[in-house]
Design a protein around this motif. Structure first.
Motif, PDB file in Angstrom:
ATOM      1  N   UNK A  69       0.830  -1.215   0.000  1.00  0.00           N
ATOM      2  CA  UNK A  69       0.000   0.000   0.000  1.00  0.00           C
ATOM      3  C   UNK A  69       0.863   1.262   0.000  1.00  0.00           C
ATOM      4  N   UNK A  70       1.914   1.263   0.824  1.00  0.00           N
ATOM      5  CA  UNK A  70       2.807   2.428   0.853  1.00  0.00           C
ATOM      6  C   UNK A  70       3.409   2.671  -0.525  1.00  0.00           C
ATOM      7  N   UNK A  71       3.893   1.587  -1.155  1.00  0.00           N
ATOM      8  CA  UNK A  71       4.571   1.737  -2.448  1.00  0.00           C
ATOM      9  C   UNK A  71       3.612   2.165  -3.549  1.00  0.00           C
ATOM     10  N   UNK A  72       2.358   1.721  -3.444  1.00  0.00           N
ATOM     11  CA  UNK A  72       1.372   2.065  -4.476  1.00  0.00           C
ATOM     12  C   UNK A  72       0.660   3.378  -4.164  1.00  0.00           C
ATOM     13  N   UNK A  73       0.895   3.918  -2.960  1.00  0.00           N
ATOM     14  CA  UNK A  73       0.193   5.137  -2.564  1.00  0.00           C
ATOM     15  C   UNK A  73      -1.283   4.904  -2.288  1.00  0.00           C
ATOM     16  N   UNK A  74      -1.644   3.689  -1.898  1.00  0.00           N
ATOM     17  CA  UNK A  74      -3.046   3.353  -1.629  1.00  0.00           C
ATOM     18  C   UNK A  74      -3.571   4.113  -0.406  1.00  0.00           C
ATOM     19  N   UNK A  75      -4.713   4.772  -0.580  1.00  0.00           N
ATOM     20  CA  UNK A  75      -5.326   5.535   0.511  1.00  0.00           C
ATOM     21  C   UNK A  75      -6.837   5.427   0.374  1.00  0.00           C
ATOM     22  N   UNK A  76      -7.553   4.846   1.352  1.00  0.00           N
ATOM     23  CA  UNK A  76      -7.047   4.375   2.645  1.00  0.00           C
ATOM     24  C   UNK A  76      -6.298   3.049   2.533  1.00  0.00           C
TER      25      UNK A  76
END
Lengths: 187, 187
Positions: free
Chosen positions: B72-79
């Motif tokens: 998620x961090x690497x893909x910029x996933x939010x939330x």
């Protein structure tokens, strides 16, 4: 099928599927002198420890280790076995206004003095842009004249020059008693 | 069998062999309020980023993430997706006489001024004794009143008290736009 058998078979299949990917793959160009390339997947390796270096260097850094390195650090193995790879990542230290706003609120709520609050904020930082990445690779047969270690530094994925690489071993020489590795593992 | 098929079958077998081990195993007692336990194997998780907090807190810290978190961090996933776990490790900052002796020699060899040398050494530190370990666990169904996050802090492997845990969410609330996570991933 019993779990352990299933697990063993699955592992064997994975080994075939991956070939030698896990331990030997590298990316990009070789660095001068030692011929070290960037080990594939190093960014996923476990953390050894963290540190920071003051201005004008002004970085905050993390050491990561491959499986061989992590096992050796945890067991206190000295010298490190062949196959050990230690990565040093570093980033410029930058102030995070976002973090500091939160720290300030939290400290005001705890009724800390303005002096204390100022001290905490002025000495707090986060990782900013990356500087460069360094590797130490243990191969006691290949690197006989440098304590069994090959060294490399990469900036933006490209190896730095020969002059930089000439400084690696002399700088690590004082840590001879600890197999030329300064970093201690942090539990 | 084609490599990709072999790989998929092997992965499926591993999943059966392991059951829920990969994502769900925990160690020790549950922390108050959120009932979070220490996730097994967290010390091997990849690094998200590093930071430091000034005195009197005086720590240097690392954030690690489980597979879900790192993706998620690497893909910029939010939330962040359910199953995300972020660990915050921290250690007292201490001066390393051993490192500083080497830095001093290296800087003298580069003919840097005593002022610069003093600045670098006075602002350099390594990780000393650990302080405590914190976790954020995403479960949007379980933790509806705290943005979908459960929080926990452990000292020497034991959960800290309820008063400490009451401070977690209010402190993270200002980062609502980023799903209550302050740390940015460092490449």
């Amino acid at each position: 099928m019993k779990r352990i058998t299933l697990f063993a078979v699955a592992l064997a299949m994975l080994a075939v599927a991956f070939g030698t990917l896990a331990s030997g793959q590298t990316d990009g160009d070789a660095a001068p002198i030692y011929g070290v390339k960037i080990p594939s997947g190093y960014r996923d390796w476990p953390l050894v420890s963290v540190a920071r270096v003051g201005g004008p260097v002004n970085d905050i850094r993390a050491k990561l280790g491959n499986d061989v390195a992590i096992r050796a650090f945890r067991a206190g193995t000295n010298p490190f076995p062949d196959g050990t790879v230690i990565a040093r990542l570093a980033w410029r230290q930058v102030t995070s206004d976002e973090n500091n706003a939160v720290f300030r609120s939290a400290m005001l709520a705890q009724r800390l003095s303005p002096d204390v609050i100022q001290k905490v904020l002025s000495e707090s930082s986060v990782a900013g842009p990356p500087t460069n990445v360094q590797f130490m690779i243990k191969d006691s047969k290949k690197y006989t004249s440098t304590g069994g270690w090959g060294f490399a530094q990469f900036t933006d994925g490209k190896p730095d020059g020969e002059a930089v690489h000439k400084t690696c071993f002399p700088c690590h020489a004082p840590a001879k008693d600890r197999d030329f590795v300064f970093t201690h593992y942090s539990r």
